[in-house]
Design a protein around this motif. Sequence first.
Motif, mmCIF file in Angstrom:
data_model
loop_
_atom_site.group_PDB
_atom_site.id
_atom_site.type_symbol
_atom_site.label_atom_id
_atom_site.label_comp_id
_atom_site.label_asym_id
_atom_site.label_seq_id
_atom_site.Cartn_x
_atom_site.Cartn_y
_atom_site.Cartn_z
ATOM 1 N N UNK A 24 -21.316 -11.083 6.271
ATOM 2 C CA UNK A 24 -20.784 -9.951 5.507
ATOM 3 C C UNK A 24 -21.865 -8.948 5.103
ATOM 4 N N UNK A 25 -23.103 -9.203 5.524
ATOM 5 C CA UNK A 25 -24.183 -8.272 5.231
ATOM 6 C C UNK A 25 -24.709 -8.362 3.814
ATOM 7 N N UNK A 26 -24.516 -9.485 3.182
ATOM 8 C CA UNK A 26 -25.040 -9.691 1.826
ATOM 9 C C UNK A 26 -26.425 -10.301 1.977
ATOM 10 N N UNK A 27 -27.438 -9.464 1.822
ATOM 11 C CA UNK A 27 -28.800 -9.942 2.053
ATOM 12 C C UNK A 27 -29.472 -10.440 0.777
ATOM 13 N N UNK A 28 -29.060 -9.926 -0.366
ATOM 14 C CA UNK A 28 -29.660 -10.344 -1.629
ATOM 15 C C UNK A 28 -28.553 -10.797 -2.570
ATOM 16 N N UNK A 29 -28.267 -12.102 -2.585
ATOM 17 C CA UNK A 29 -27.175 -12.577 -3.434
ATOM 18 C C UNK A 29 -27.417 -12.299 -4.912
ATOM 19 N N UNK A 66 -18.806 -9.529 -3.960
ATOM 20 C CA UNK A 66 -19.506 -9.833 -5.218
ATOM 21 C C UNK A 66 -19.287 -11.295 -5.593
ATOM 22 N N UNK A 67 -18.025 -11.747 -5.483
ATOM 23 C CA UNK A 67 -17.715 -13.131 -5.852
ATOM 24 C C UNK A 67 -18.423 -14.112 -4.913
ATOM 25 N N UNK A 68 -18.381 -13.866 -3.615
ATOM 26 C CA UNK A 68 -19.057 -14.754 -2.660
ATOM 27 C C UNK A 68 -20.559 -14.785 -2.903
ATOM 28 N N UNK A 69 -21.147 -13.620 -3.147
ATOM 29 C CA UNK A 69 -22.585 -13.565 -3.409
ATOM 30 C C UNK A 69 -22.924 -14.284 -4.714
ATOM 31 N N UNK A 70 -22.089 -14.104 -5.714
ATOM 32 C CA UNK A 70 -22.301 -14.755 -7.011
ATOM 33 C C UNK A 70 -22.254 -16.277 -6.861
ATOM 34 N N UNK A 71 -21.254 -16.772 -6.130
ATOM 35 C CA UNK A 71 -21.121 -18.214 -5.913
ATOM 36 C C UNK A 71 -22.308 -18.729 -5.096
ATOM 37 N N UNK A 72 -22.680 -18.004 -4.054
ATOM 38 C CA UNK A 72 -23.830 -18.415 -3.237
ATOM 39 C C UNK A 72 -25.094 -18.459 -4.075
ATOM 40 N N UNK A 73 -25.328 -17.436 -4.859
ATOM 41 C CA UNK A 73 -26.498 -17.379 -5.727
ATOM 42 C C UNK A 73 -26.482 -18.556 -6.710
ATOM 43 N N UNK A 110 -23.882 -7.632 -8.358
ATOM 44 C CA UNK A 110 -23.148 -6.676 -9.189
ATOM 45 C C UNK A 110 -22.783 -5.399 -8.445
ATOM 46 N N UNK A 111 -23.503 -5.067 -7.380
ATOM 47 C CA UNK A 111 -23.292 -3.806 -6.669
ATOM 48 C C UNK A 111 -22.262 -3.896 -5.550
ATOM 49 N N UNK A 112 -21.669 -5.053 -5.347
ATOM 50 C CA UNK A 112 -20.787 -5.278 -4.196
ATOM 51 C C UNK A 112 -19.313 -5.152 -4.573
ATOM 52 N N UNK A 113 -18.441 -5.034 -3.551
ATOM 53 C CA UNK A 113 -16.991 -5.052 -3.768
ATOM 54 C C UNK A 113 -16.588 -6.416 -4.339
ATOM 55 N N UNK A 114 -15.383 -6.534 -4.894
ATOM 56 C CA UNK A 114 -15.017 -7.756 -5.630
ATOM 57 C C UNK A 114 -15.164 -9.026 -4.807
ATOM 58 N N UNK A 115 -14.685 -9.043 -3.563
ATOM 59 C CA UNK A 115 -14.772 -10.268 -2.756
ATOM 60 C C UNK A 115 -16.217 -10.572 -2.397
#
Length: 171
Positions: free
Chosen positions: A48-53, A64-71, A57-62
């Motif tokens: 999904x192109x999320x390079x910095x989990x 953002x949630x995936x990055x937050x959980x991964x982090x 905060x700067x991502x769309x809701x889905x």
Amino acid sequence: MNGEPQRSLQRTLLAYRLSLSLFVAGLILSGLTAFPLLHELSLLCRWLGISDPAAYETLSWLRRWLAFVFFGLQKTYTAFPFVGYGTDWLAFGHFVIALFFVGPFRDPVPNAWVLRCGLVACAAVIPLALICGYLRQIPLEWRLLDCSFGVLGAIPLFYCLHLTNRLPGRR
């Protein structure tokens, strides 16, 4: 004359077993995905192109949630790797539950009670996801997705119960 009822019975059993197999495959697949959560989330975030989990905060809701959980998993597994043991048991639980459906697969009529128990479990997914998800601050969209597993799981079980009524020896 005896051939048509026999073919009808065979078709009913085939439909029953295919439907039940779909349900069991879903349980096993869910269990298998519980083991490598961190790796799966890492792959999904990269896809999904999320390079910095940490910048979730700067991502769309889905995203953002995936990055937050991964982090969160990254940090937790680094500091407390034993927490992952809980999802290992979750996976094991899925496999054990799947084993209970071997009886109905082999002998549907006397084991219809297992299908009914499965339906109760599917129904119980909904309050669990809504209540515990709320308490754990899981976004509503994600809780509704979790609820859908209970709803979708109930469909093949209801169908199997319906087909059980067509089989000889039903009560």
